[in-house]
Each structure stands twice: as C-alpha cells, then as structure tokens.
Design a protein around this motif. Structure first.
Motif, short mmCIF file in Angstrom:
data_model
loop_
_atom_site.label_atom_id
_atom_site.label_comp_id
_atom_site.label_asym_id
_atom_site.label_seq_id
_atom_site.Cartn_x
_atom_site.Cartn_y
_atom_site.Cartn_z
N GLU A 14 -20.47 54.19 -5.41
CA GLU A 14 -19.95 54.04 -4.06
C GLU A 14 -18.65 53.25 -4.08
OE1 GLU A 14 -19.87 55.17 -0.31
OE2 GLU A 14 -21.66 55.59 -1.52
N SER A 15 -18.60 52.21 -4.88
CA SER A 15 -17.40 51.38 -4.98
C SER A 15 -16.24 52.18 -5.57
CB SER A 15 -17.68 50.15 -5.85
OG SER A 15 -18.69 49.35 -5.28
N GLU A 16 -16.54 52.98 -6.58
CA GLU A 16 -15.48 53.78 -7.21
C GLU A 16 -14.93 54.83 -6.26
OE1 GLU A 16 -17.34 55.19 -10.77
OE2 GLU A 16 -16.93 53.33 -11.89
N GLN A 17 -15.80 55.40 -5.43
CA GLN A 17 -15.32 56.39 -4.45
C GLN A 17 -14.36 55.74 -3.46
OE1 GLN A 17 -17.86 57.89 -1.16
NE2 GLN A 17 -17.53 59.92 -2.04
N LEU A 18 -14.70 54.54 -3.00
CA LEU A 18 -13.82 53.84 -2.07
C LEU A 18 -12.55 53.40 -2.77
CD1 LEU A 18 -13.10 52.58 0.61
CD2 LEU A 18 -14.56 50.62 0.03
N ASP A 19 -12.67 52.95 -4.01
CA ASP A 19 -11.49 52.55 -4.78
C ASP A 19 -10.49 53.70 -4.86
OD1 ASP A 19 -9.73 51.91 -7.05
OD2 ASP A 19 -11.15 50.31 -7.51
N ALA A 23 -6.62 53.15 -3.77
CA ALA A 23 -5.81 52.76 -4.93
C ALA A 23 -4.34 53.19 -4.83
CB ALA A 23 -6.43 53.32 -6.20
N GLY A 24 -4.08 54.34 -4.26
CA GLY A 24 -2.72 54.85 -4.21
C GLY A 24 -1.97 54.56 -2.93
N PRO A 92 -1.36 43.57 -1.73
CA PRO A 92 -2.37 44.61 -1.97
C PRO A 92 -2.78 44.78 -3.43
CG PRO A 92 -0.83 45.37 -0.33
CD PRO A 92 -0.29 44.06 -0.83
N ALA A 93 -1.83 44.74 -4.35
CA ALA A 93 -2.18 44.94 -5.76
C ALA A 93 -3.10 43.83 -6.26
CB ALA A 93 -0.91 45.00 -6.61
#
Length: 267
Positions: A14-19, A23-24, A92-93
């Motif tokens: 779930e975290s990776e999907q939101l990431d 991310a871009g 943000p980064a």
C-alpha cells in the motif's frame, strides 16, 4: 489473531502504491490542496511520516512513546495538525525521503516484535498485527485524499479487507464517540470484494444488515466520501442505518467527513 506477516506485506504494498503516486510530483504539485481542509499533498505525506515515526517509537521504546503521547494529548485537538504543518514545511524531496526511511524502519521493528505483544498507542494498546493494520488504513485513507487532489483513480485491491475489518470492529467505538449507546446485537455485514467474492461479518440471521462494495464501505468508514456518493452501501434496520451515519474507523473525535460530490465513488 491476524497474521502479522501478511498484514506487513500488504502495508508495504500500500505504501509503495502511494509512493509511486507522489514520487514524480513537482514542488508546486506537492502544495496542491486535498479534500482535507487546510491540508496539501505535503501535509498528507508529512502526517503519514510522523505517525509512522510514532508507531516506530511505540515498537522500540514503549516508555518513550507513553511520555511523548502524554505531551501530545495535552493538546488533543491540535497536535495532529501541528505535526502535519511542521512536516509540510520540509522540502518535498526531504519529506519523501523521511517518509520512506521511517516506514521501512517501522516494518523492520514490527517484524521483530512478538506477534501477541501489546504496543501502546493513543487509544487502547494494539497487537503487532493491529498496529500494522491501522497503519495500512491510514496510508490508504490519506492516499485517497492525495489521489482525489490529483484526479487519479486507484483500482481497489484485496488489501481493502484489512480496512473493512477495522470498519466492522469499530462499530461500537463510533457510537461511543457520538456519546450514543451501541446496540446489544451484532450486525450482519456483507461486502463485495474487488475480485467479486463476498466478505462476511456477523451472524447470517442478524436482522440489522449492511451490504455494499468493499471499496465504498471503506470510503464510508474512513470518511473519505459522503454516503450520498456511495450508492452500493445500504442498511436494513434502523440501528444499521444509524451506524452508517456515524461510522468511523479511525481514532479521535468524530470527523467532519466529506461533503456530497454528486457523483458515485465506485470505479
């Protein structure tokens, strides 16, 4: 007892999907408003990063967490917003890197704890699986705010089963937050999963019933959509109807919820 390993794997996913969703983004997009009043996309990620760090503290230094929680709860109506505001001021980064690092540390820490151990929290103590499930729910719910801000549609996944289960289990909590006495009897809840199967909770013969899609039920109990925009979620019985008006799967005082948008949330 839920399997902590399975929940932790779903929390990572779930975290990776939101990431991947954030991310871009340009710095300007991080400042875009979300449906949560006063919160930008940066506030949403800052909140997740802060809460992950609090959960990490609970898992690694319970006494330290209790001290920190006592300080935070001295201002129960403002400490969450204050933490999000402080984090949102981070470039943000750096904010994204902090969220990534914190959630990985949390996953490692939770894997190392005994499954039955109780971890302190702002409400009742939680098992490792319950803590991971709560983090998944928050990640999904705040991810929905971000998706709405970006005009993105996230396909529902089987990970919703964790959120649906919390939504059902927190029925009495929702009544309590509204200073209402919960019904004595259990309700029957039947939710259509993304793969077309049905997730069932409560006795089959219960006269008070709730049905709908898992996605819309989860949007309801996390207060990410107004019930008027969730046509599949239906109640049979006055008590079940009342529950759907106050349902709240997250800790804290009653939320404001969302205003009707005039369009169904089901994708």
């Amino acid at each position: 007892m839920s399997d902590p390993g399975a929940v932790l794997a779903d929390l990572r996913a779930e975290s990776e999907q939101l990431d991947a969703l954030v991310a871009g983004l340009s710095a300007e997009r991080w400042a875009a408003p979300t449906p949560a009043e006063g919160w930008t996309i940066a506030h949403q990620i800052a909140h997740l990063a802060w809460t992950d760090r609090q959960a990490l503290l609970s898992a690694t230094d319970p006494e330290g967490f209790v001290r920190a929680a006592q300080e935070a709860l001295a201002a129960p109506l403002t400490f969450v917003d204050e933490a999000a505001e402080a984090g949102a001021r981070t470039p943000p980064a750096e904010l994204l890197a902090d969220w990534r690092a914190g959630r990985e540390e949390l996953l490692r820490a939770l894997r190392e704890r005994p499954a039955g151990e109780k971890l302190p929290w702002y409400g009742p103590p939680m098992s490792v699986a319950s803590m991971a499930t709560a983090r998944l729910m928050e990640t999904w719910a705040h991810g929905q705010d971000i998706a709405d801000a970006l005009g993105a549609v996230r396909p529902p996944t089987a990970r919703l089963r964790h959120i649906a289960r919390i939504g059902v289990r927190t029925r009495n909590f929702a009544y309590a937050t509204h200073q209402l006495t919960p019904p004595d009897e259990e309700f029957r809840v039947e939710l259509r999963a993304p793969d077309g199967t049905v997730w069932e909770y409560g006795p089959p013969e219960a006269p008070q019933r709730v049905t709908g899609t898992a996605l819309e039920f989860c949007l309801l109990v996390t207060q990410r959509a107004h019930r008027a925009d969730l046509p599949s979620v239906r109640a049979e019985g006055a008590d079940a109807e009342r529950w759907l008006e106050i349902a709240q799967a997250f800790a804290g005082p009653p939320g404001k919820g969302r205003e009707p948008s005039g369009k169904a949330a089901t994708s």
